[in-house]
Structure formats: C-alpha cells, structure tokens
Design a protein around this motif. Structure first.
Motif, short mmCIF file in Angstrom:
data_model
loop_
_atom_site.label_atom_id
_atom_site.label_comp_id
_atom_site.label_asym_id
_atom_site.label_seq_id
_atom_site.Cartn_x
_atom_site.Cartn_y
_atom_site.Cartn_z
N TYR A 31 0.85 -1.20 0.00
CA TYR A 31 0.00 0.00 0.00
C TYR A 31 0.89 1.25 0.00
CZ TYR A 31 -4.35 -2.51 0.74
OH TYR A 31 -5.45 -3.30 0.56
N GLY A 32 0.40 2.32 -0.63
CA GLY A 32 1.10 3.61 -0.57
C GLY A 32 2.41 3.61 -1.34
N ASP A 33 3.46 4.18 -0.72
CA ASP A 33 4.76 4.32 -1.37
C ASP A 33 5.26 2.98 -1.87
OD1 ASP A 33 4.58 6.92 -0.56
OD2 ASP A 33 6.11 6.77 1.02
N CYS A 34 5.54 2.92 -3.16
CA CYS A 34 5.90 1.62 -3.75
C CYS A 34 7.26 1.73 -4.44
CB CYS A 34 4.79 1.26 -4.73
SG CYS A 34 4.84 -0.42 -5.29
N TYR A 35 7.37 2.59 -5.45
CA TYR A 35 8.66 2.86 -6.10
C TYR A 35 8.94 4.36 -6.03
CZ TYR A 35 9.40 -1.72 -8.20
OH TYR A 35 9.63 -3.05 -8.41
N ALA A 36 10.20 4.70 -5.77
CA ALA A 36 10.56 6.10 -5.59
C ALA A 36 10.56 6.87 -6.91
CB ALA A 36 11.94 6.20 -4.94
N ALA A 37 10.25 8.16 -6.80
CA ALA A 37 10.48 9.08 -7.92
C ALA A 37 11.97 9.35 -7.98
CB ALA A 37 9.72 10.39 -7.70
N VAL A 66 -1.14 -14.24 -0.12
CA VAL A 66 -1.02 -12.82 -0.46
C VAL A 66 -0.18 -12.14 0.62
CG1 VAL A 66 -2.28 -10.65 -0.81
CG2 VAL A 66 -3.26 -12.82 -1.62
N GLU A 67 0.94 -11.59 0.20
CA GLU A 67 1.82 -10.93 1.17
C GLU A 67 1.64 -9.42 1.08
OE1 GLU A 67 6.46 -10.10 2.31
OE2 GLU A 67 5.99 -11.06 0.40
N ILE A 68 1.29 -8.80 2.20
CA ILE A 68 1.23 -7.33 2.23
C ILE A 68 2.62 -6.85 2.65
CG2 ILE A 68 0.10 -5.31 3.25
CD1 ILE A 68 -1.69 -7.02 1.39
N GLN A 69 3.26 -6.14 1.74
CA GLN A 69 4.65 -5.76 1.97
C GLN A 69 4.74 -4.42 2.70
OE1 GLN A 69 5.45 -6.09 -2.18
NE2 GLN A 69 6.15 -8.21 -2.02
N ARG A 70 5.82 -4.26 3.46
CA ARG A 70 5.95 -3.07 4.31
C ARG A 70 6.97 -2.06 3.79
NH1 ARG A 70 1.66 -3.39 6.75
NH2 ARG A 70 1.15 -5.42 7.55
#
Ligand SMILES: [Zn+2]
Ligand SMILES: [Zn+2]
Length: 396
Positions: A180-186, A325-329
């Motif tokens: 969820y949210g931040d996934c890959y950086a700009a 299903v793994e929710i990643q942190r």
C-alpha cells in the motif's frame, strides 16, 4: 459470469499458449525503443483474437476490449523491453540476440497480458466497461510510459484506473505481493557545478577552492533526509560522482557533483528538489563560490492508491486465498515509470508483485543478472490477476 474459479481455470488452460509466446519473446529480446519484432508479435496476436489494436509510442502497442455493457475503463500495463545483458542461463529458449536478454522478465509480463486479453475478450459481453491494454516499450531506459500517455492512451475512452504487476522470483508462483502507498521512488538526477577561482595550491586565499565548497555541499545535502523531512518519509540523496582538479598543488576553478534524489509522490518530489537547490546554492554563496544546479527529472515512481489497492488485494485473495497474499511493508527506493500512467496521482493505480519463483535456487538469481530465470507456472496466475482485477473493477 467471470467467477474467480472460472478465471483461474481458464488462465491455467492458457498456460501453453502463454509459455510459447513467452519463450518466443525471450529468445528474441529487444532493447527499449527497438522492440519492433516484439511489437509485431503482439499486434499479430491481438489481431488474431479480434481485438482492436494499434502501434503506440513507436514500438509499443495499445489495444482495447470494449465490454458488452457501458461502464468504467481500466488500463492494464505490461512492459516489453529487454536489457543489455549477455544471457548465461543455458535454457533451450535462451536469447538469440548477443548481449541482449529479458533479464527483468518483461517477456513474462507481455505473455501474461496477452493471455489475460484472450481470456477477457472471450467474456467481453459480460463486462461492464472497457479494458485498455498498454504494451509499453522502453521501461528500462528513457521511459515509454510517458510517451504512451503523451500519445493519448489514457483518453477516448478516459481511463479510470491503471493496474500492473512485476514478476518476482523471491515470491513463489501462485502467490502475490502488494504494498500500500509508497511503492517505487520518484527519481531526479542532478549535476552541480561549483564555480570557484583557481590559484596556486600554496595560496588559497588568492582563490576560492571549489573542492572545499563542494565537500561542504556533499555533507550538507545529507541533512535534507535527516533534518528537513520526517523520519518516516523515505528519501535518499546520493552524490555518486565528484570530479575536480588536475594536480596536487593547484586549486582548480571548478568541481562537478552528480547524483540522484529519491522520494515518493509529486509533493515530496518537488519539496526535495526545491530544498536541494536552495541548500546547494546557499552553501556555495556562503563560501564565496557559485553553484550551478541542474535537476534532471527522471521517472515519477509509483504511489499505490489505497482504495484501488484494497480492491486488488481482494482480487488476489479470491484467486489464491489470504495466506498466499503478502502485504509488503518496505518501499523500493528503485524507480519505475508505471507512475506516468497515474498522471501525478490523479488516476488511481496499483503496482503489485506476481510470484514467479519456485523456491529453488534455479529461480532465485536476481533480476537484471545473466542467470535470471523464472517459473513459468506464474504466467497463469499473472493473467488470472489481470482478469480478476478487471472483473472486480468494472463489474459484470
Ligand atoms: Zn528492470
Ligand atoms: Zn522490470
């Protein structure tokens, strides 16, 4: 009716088709902006399915499946380019192009999206809305996503949400990962030219030493991440190159720093770049020098949309069950150009992980490496998720 059971069953029945396509693309990898054979293959397959399609961004493909009932439009993305790597896997379908390899598994993405297109097209009368297929060129180099957007892939009909996944051999086939949210950086590159005044190394007061000024800048920019943003905000400033001078007894006139700034989301991206510029120019000025700051905008990264990601998570659970299903942190400070399809977060998007591992060493060589290989059982699960997310988002 497209139930999870039917989707999974049909995606598995497409396994041979997708494996054959994947191996064909794998054996003939093409670098970004040169994906002509891959593009022709995708166009040929979509045309054979009776799906409207056209070239986009030179070497990409835009397809559309129009559902039988009116509704929203979802964009499904697969990147299709390879990397400048000499393949060493020894696989029977290994790369036939010297020095080029599908070492990031984009062949898997293209094949699974073709499989999903076949599956969804067979059920298009049941779908309420449209499916746009983005076969995107040039993810690894200059970024084909923005070029597809510039050519209007998100309009006519307007896209309401965008979805994609990346293969991961750290996750087993039949499992998914989601953050969820931040996934890959700009990502923003920078070049800082510190302009001092050259002189004899024995008489520094008669010049302005750009090496000393640039050294202060290298230290000072680290305070952006430690003092100027919340500790919980993930940002990175790296100076990867520092060049100046020609001899030990000469103070040079100039020093050049190059590096990268990583952050998440358009707001933090702008804030970091603004603070960086202000700090660098200020440090230089305070020491009697001048700094020329060039910031080079690279990929926007990916921030997953909460609501749409919750829908994707449900789709995953329907297909394989909660425990697969793994929710990643932890967000990835690497970058991705999928975010371009989200248009500064004005279009909800979700980028997830498709399991392509088998838990054995053969499949856990890292991506971008010459030994990279994947468990092809993952193709059916990737295609199934493309289809399930579509069915859940559009409704039937
Ligand atoms: Zn890659
Ligand atoms: Zn990749």
């Amino acid at each position: 009716m497209l139930t999870p059971e039917i989707i999974l069953q049909e995606a598995k029945a497409l396994s041979d088709y997708m494996t054959e396509i994947r191996r064909d693309i794998h054996a003939h990898p093409e670098l970004g902006r040169r994906e002509t054979r891959t593009q022709a293959l995708i166009l040929r397959e979509l045309e054979a399915m009776g799906i409207e399609c056209q070239p986009c961004a030179d070497t990409g493909v835009l397809g559309i499946i129009r559902g039988g009932k009116p509704g929203k439009t979802i964009g499904l993305r697969a990147d299709i380019d390879a990397l400048p790597v000499q393949e060493e896997t020894g696989l029977p379908f290994a790369s036939q192009n010297a020095g080029v390899m599908h070492a990031c598994g984009h062949d898997l993405h293209a094949a699974s999206l073709l499989g999903a297109a076949k599956l969804l097209n067979a059920h298009k009368d049941e779908l309420a809305g449209n499916v746009k297929l983005f076969f995107q060129p040039d993810e690894e180099d200059q970024g084909g996503a923005q070029r597809m957007v510039d050519e209007g892939c998100l309009e006519n009909p307007q896209v309401d949400a965008v979805f994609c996944g990346h293969n991961s051999t750290g996750t087993r086939a039949g499992e998914y990962g989601l953050k969820y949210g931040d996934c890959y950086a700009a990502s923003n590159g920078f070049i800082v030219t510190v302009k001092g005044k050259g002189c004899h190394g024995a008489y520094p007061a008669s010049g302005i030493d750009p090496i000393v000024v640039a050294s202060q800048i290298v230290s000072a920019v680290q305070t952006l991440s430690s003092r100027r943003v919340y500790a919980t905000d993930s940002v990175v400033v790296t100076v990867g190159s520092f060049h100046s001078g020609t001899a030990g007894n000469i103070i040079p006139a100039e020093a050049v720093l190059r590096g990268t700034i990583r952050s998440f989301g358009p707001e933090m991206r702008k804030k970091m770049c603004d603070m960086f510029r202000e700090l660098v120019e200020g440090v230089a000025r305070s020491m009697g020098a001048e700094a020329d700051v060039t910031i080079i905008e690279s990929y926007p990264g990916v921030v997953n949309h909460d609501g749409f990601s919750a829908l994707v998570e449900q789709s995953m659970v329907k297909l394989v069950g909660r425990d697969k299903v793994e929710i990643q942190r932890i967000p990835n400070m690497g970058t991705e150009d999928f975010g371009a399809f989200m248009k500064n977060l004005t279009i909800p998007g979700c980028y997830c992980e498709f399991g392509f591992g088998d838990g054995r060493v053969e499949c856990i060589h890292p991506a971008h490496g010459c030994y990279y290989r994947a468990n092809e059982e993952g193709l059916s699960y990737a295609a199934a998720l493309f289809a399930q997310v579509t069915a859940d988002f559009l409704g039937q």
